[in-house]
Design a protein around this motif. Structure first.
Motif, PDB file in Angstrom:
ATOM      1  N   GLU A 118       0.872  -1.235  -0.107  1.00  0.00           N
ATOM      2  CA  GLU A 118       0.109  -0.076   0.022  1.00  0.00           C
ATOM      3  C   GLU A 118       0.737   1.053   0.023  1.00  0.00           C
ATOM      4  OE1 GLU A 118      -0.146  -2.436   2.225  1.00  0.00           O
ATOM      5  OE2 GLU A 118      -1.796  -3.562   1.725  1.00  0.00           O
ATOM      6  N   THR A 119       2.094   1.370   0.589  1.00  0.00           N
ATOM      7  CA  THR A 119       2.820   2.247   0.808  1.00  0.00           C
ATOM      8  C   THR A 119       3.890   2.415  -0.352  1.00  0.00           C
ATOM      9  OG1 THR A 119       4.407   0.967   2.355  1.00  0.00           O
ATOM     10  CG2 THR A 119       2.440   2.731   3.241  1.00  0.00           C
ATOM     11  N   ARG A 123      -5.929  -8.807  -5.173  1.00  0.00           N
ATOM     12  CA  ARG A 123      -5.044  -7.917  -4.592  1.00  0.00           C
ATOM     13  C   ARG A 123      -4.312  -6.712  -5.549  1.00  0.00           C
ATOM     14  NH1 ARG A 123      -2.830 -12.626  -2.499  1.00  0.00           N
ATOM     15  NH2 ARG A 123      -0.862 -12.082  -3.340  1.00  0.00           N
ATOM     16  N   ALA A 173      -6.974  -3.987  -6.461  1.00  0.00           N
ATOM     17  CA  ALA A 173      -7.572  -3.191  -5.378  1.00  0.00           C
ATOM     18  C   ALA A 173      -6.304  -2.200  -5.311  1.00  0.00           C
ATOM     19  CB  ALA A 173      -7.679  -3.915  -4.068  1.00  0.00           C
ATOM     20  N   LEU A 174      -5.223  -2.683  -5.107  1.00  0.00           N
ATOM     21  CA  LEU A 174      -3.963  -1.941  -4.916  1.00  0.00           C
ATOM     22  C   LEU A 174      -3.779  -0.813  -6.088  1.00  0.00           C
ATOM     23  CD1 LEU A 174      -1.750  -1.248  -2.738  1.00  0.00           C
ATOM     24  CD2 LEU A 174      -0.253  -3.101  -4.354  1.00  0.00           C
ATOM     25  N   ASN A 175      -3.645  -1.312  -7.299  1.00  0.00           N
ATOM     26  CA  ASN A 175      -3.534  -0.382  -8.367  1.00  0.00           C
ATOM     27  C   ASN A 175      -4.768   0.684  -8.260  1.00  0.00           C
ATOM     28  OD1 ASN A 175      -1.288  -1.145  -9.691  1.00  0.00           O
ATOM     29  ND2 ASN A 175      -2.414  -2.884 -10.781  1.00  0.00           N
ATOM     30  N   SER A 176      -5.909   0.067  -8.255  1.00  0.00           N
ATOM     31  CA  SER A 176      -7.000   1.212  -7.924  1.00  0.00           C
ATOM     32  C   SER A 176      -6.682   2.445  -7.138  1.00  0.00           C
ATOM     33  CB  SER A 176      -8.472   0.563  -7.596  1.00  0.00           C
ATOM     34  OG  SER A 176      -9.352   1.444  -7.375  1.00  0.00           O
ATOM     35  N   ASN A 177      -6.043   2.028  -6.046  1.00  0.00           N
ATOM     36  CA  ASN A 177      -5.902   3.093  -5.021  1.00  0.00           C
ATOM     37  C   ASN A 177      -4.420   3.818  -5.195  1.00  0.00           C
ATOM     38  OD1 ASN A 177      -5.352   4.283  -2.405  1.00  0.00           O
ATOM     39  ND2 ASN A 177      -3.932   2.802  -1.578  1.00  0.00           N
ATOM     40  N   LEU A 178      -3.522   3.061  -5.778  1.00  0.00           N
ATOM     41  CA  LEU A 178      -2.174   3.981  -6.067  1.00  0.00           C
ATOM     42  C   LEU A 178      -2.233   4.810  -7.291  1.00  0.00           C
ATOM     43  CD1 LEU A 178       0.428   1.159  -4.810  1.00  0.00           C
ATOM     44  CD2 LEU A 178      -0.457   3.330  -3.630  1.00  0.00           C
ATOM     45  N   ASN A 219      -4.756   5.769  -9.134  1.00  0.00           N
ATOM     46  CA  ASN A 219      -5.456   7.124  -8.750  1.00  0.00           C
ATOM     47  C   ASN A 219      -4.871   8.277  -8.131  1.00  0.00           C
ATOM     48  OD1 ASN A 219      -7.327   6.039 -10.446  1.00  0.00           O
ATOM     49  ND2 ASN A 219      -8.542   5.176  -8.865  1.00  0.00           N
ATOM     50  N   SER A 220      -3.702   7.751  -7.008  1.00  0.00           N
ATOM     51  CA  SER A 220      -3.461   8.775  -6.184  1.00  0.00           C
ATOM     52  C   SER A 220      -1.966   9.464  -6.966  1.00  0.00           C
ATOM     53  CB  SER A 220      -3.034   8.203  -4.825  1.00  0.00           C
ATOM     54  OG  SER A 220      -2.148   7.086  -4.851  1.00  0.00           O
ATOM     55  N   ASN A 221      -1.461   8.963  -7.790  1.00  0.00           N
ATOM     56  CA  ASN A 221      -0.161   9.224  -8.566  1.00  0.00           C
ATOM     57  C   ASN A 221      -0.408  10.042  -9.913  1.00  0.00           C
ATOM     58  OD1 ASN A 221       2.292   7.992  -7.056  1.00  0.00           O
ATOM     59  ND2 ASN A 221       0.587   6.583  -6.913  1.00  0.00           N
TER      60      ASN A 221
END
Length: 417
Positions: A377-378, A405, A408-413, A415-417
Motif C-alpha cells: 500500500e505504501t 489484491r 485493489a492496490l492499483n485502483s488506490n495507487l 489514482n493517487s499518483n
C-alpha cells in the motif's frame, strides 16, 4: 562463489552463486571456471563484545551515523593499471555493520562467510515448500519489500550509496531480519547498489549519487530462517532527469521481466523463461546479460532452479506449485559482456553502457504465480509501471487471489499518483 560442475551424463549443472547467483557459461552451456568472489584467503570476522556481528563499534549492537563518521574508511581492492569501462569508480567504504546476535537469527554464513548448504546435484531437482515454509517466505518477502521501498525513497542527488546501505541495514534489523548480503562469501555490505554501467553487486561506498544516474538497489532479508529477495531501479532526480535512451532501457527491462513473470505456472519449463526475455529486448535494440542468473531461494540463499535470462536448452526442470525462485534479468543498452572489478564483486558492462534490472521472489501456486516481494500500500508507482504496454500498474501475480489484491492496490495507487 561456488564453482560450476559439468557432466555429460547429467547435462550441465549450473550452481547458483554470489549475491544473484553468478554462473559463467559458454554459448554451448559448458560451465567455465568462475571468477570466484572469495579467491583470497578467508579471515574470520571479529565479533565484538556486545555479541553482534560486523565491524565498527556500538554499545547497542547497531552502528549509528556518528559512529560511522568516526570509523576508519576502507579503500577497496584495486590495481593502478586497471581499465574501468565507464565513469563509475570504487569509493571508500565504511566497515561492516553490526547485527545484534541476541536479537537476530543468523544465516549459516554470517560469521565465516561460507554458506554450508549446497543445491541438489541435478539442476532439475527443486525443493517444494511446505505450507508453513511458504508463510515464512511471505513474511521475509514482505520484509524485503518494506526495506526496498525505504531505500528507494532515500534516493536523491547527493546521497551516498553507503548512506542507503545504512538505511537498509537498520531497517532490516528493526524488522527482526538479518540483511542477507552481509558477509555472504565475504560481501562487505548489507545491500547491493549498482549505478549506471554496474550490472550487479555494486558495493555501497562514499560516492554521491548524481542527477540522472540510474541505480538498482538489491535487497534480501533473512527472517525467521528464510530469505526474501528483490530489486528495483530508481532514477536519481526523478523521471525527468533521465535521458530518452535511459528511459527506454528502463521500460524495456521492466516489460521483458513482466512478460517472463506472466509465463510462470505449473507445468512450464524453467528454461523457456530466457527466450521470452531475450526476444523482447533484442527487438528493442538492447542485450541481455548471460553470465548472471536468477535462482531458487528459501532457507538457502541460492539454490535450484537456475533461471537463465537468454535462450537456452539447459535442463532446469519443470515448474510446480510450491517452488520459490527469482527472475532478475539484467539488460544492457549496448553490449552484454561484463568486466569484473579487482574487488571481485562489482560487475560492469565491458563497454561502459548502462544496465538495468528488476527482481521478485516468486511462489508458484496451483493456479499461477504470486510475487512474495510484491509492492504494498505504501509503495511508489514508477513511470515504467504506469506507462507499460505489457502490464499497466503494479504486478502482483497471475493467481486469482494475487489478481484481486493487485486490482485493489492499483485502483488506490494509480489514482493517487
Amino acid at each position: 562463489m561456488m564453482a560450476s560442475y559439468y557432466s555429460k551424463a547429467a547435462a550441465v549443472l549450473l550452481l547458483a552463486a554470489s549475491a544473484t547467483a553468478f554462473v559463467p557459461t559458454t554459448s554451448r552451456g559448458v560451465s567455465l571456471e568462475p571468477l570466484c568472489m572469495n579467491k583470497k584467503k578467508k579471515q574470520r570476522p571479529k565479533v565484538n563484545s556486545n555479541k553482534g556481528f560486523g565491524g565498527g563499534s556500538s554499545s547497542s549492537g547497531t552502528i549509528t551515523s556518528s559512529a560511522l563518521e568516526s570509523d576508519m574508511l576502507i579503500r577497496p581492492k584495486t590495481t593502478s593499471n586497471f581499465q574501468y569501462a565507464g565513469s563509475i569508480r570504487p569509493g571508500l567504504q565504511t566497515p561492516k555493520r553490526i547485527v545484534p546476535s541476541e536479537k537476530i537469527k543468523f544465516p549459516d554464513y554470517a560469521l565465516d562467510g561460507q554458506p554450508k548448504n549446497r543445491p541438489a546435484l541435478f539442476p532439475w531437482v527443486i525443493e517444494t515448500k511446505k505450507p508453513e515454509e511458504i508463510e515464512k517466505m511471505r513474511a521475509s518477502g514482505r520484509c524485503a519489500r518494506e526495506v526496498l521501498d525505504l531505500a528507494g525513497r532515500a534516493v536523491r542527488p547527493g546521497i551516498t550509496t553507503d548512506e542507503i546501505d545504512r538505511i537498509v541495514h537498520e531497517a532490516s534489523i528493526e524488522r527482526g531480519a538479518y540483511p542477507s548480503p552481509l558477509n555472504y562469501h565475504n560481501f562487505p555490505k548489507s545491500c547491493c547498489t549498482s549505478v549506471n554501467e554496474v550490472i550487479c553487486h555494486g558495493i555501497p561506498d562514499d560516492r554521491q549519487l548524481q542527477e540522472g544516474d540510474i541505480v538498482n538497489i538489491d535487497i534480501t532479508c533473512y527472517l525467521d530462517g528464510y530469505h526474501g529477495d528483490c530489486s528495483e531501479m530508481f532514477v536519481v532526480g526523478g523521471e525527468d532527469a533521465v535521458d530518452p535512451v535511459g528511459k527506454r532501457l528502463l521500460q524495456t527491462t521492466y516489460d521483458c521481466w513482466v512478460k517472463a513473470l506472466n509465463f510462470v505456472k505449473p507445468g512450464n519449463d524453467y528454461k523457456d523463461i530466457g527466450a521470452i526475455i531475450e526476444d523482447h529486448v533484442t527487438r528493442e535494440g538492447f542485450t541481455t546479460v548471460k553470465s548472471f542468473c536468477g535462482h531458487g531461494i528459501g532457507s538457502v540463499f541460492h539454490t535450484n532452479p537456475n533461471i537463465l535470462h537468454y535462450k537456452n536448452s539447459e535442463p532446469a526442470g519443470k515448474m510446480a506449485a510450491g517452488h520459490t525462485f527469482t527472475i532478475e534479468p539484467m539488460i544492457c543498452e549496448n553490449g552484454n559482456n561484463y568486466l569484473m572489478w579487482p574487488d571481485d564483486w562489482t560487475a560492469t558492462t565491458k563497454d561502459g553502457g548502462r544496465s538495468a534490472q528488476f527482481e521478485h521472489t516468486l511462489l508458484i501456486t496451483p493456479d499461477g504465480v504470486e510475487a512474495l516481494t510484491g509492492k504494498i500500500e505504501t509503495s511508489p508507482v514508477q513511470f515504467w509501471e504506469r506507462d507499460s504496454n505489457v502490464h499497466n500498474g503494479l504486478w502482483l501475480g497471475t493467481s486469482p487471489s494475487a489478481k484481486e489484491r493487485e486490482g485493489a492496490l492499483n485502483s488506490n495507487l494509480l489514482n493517487s499518483n
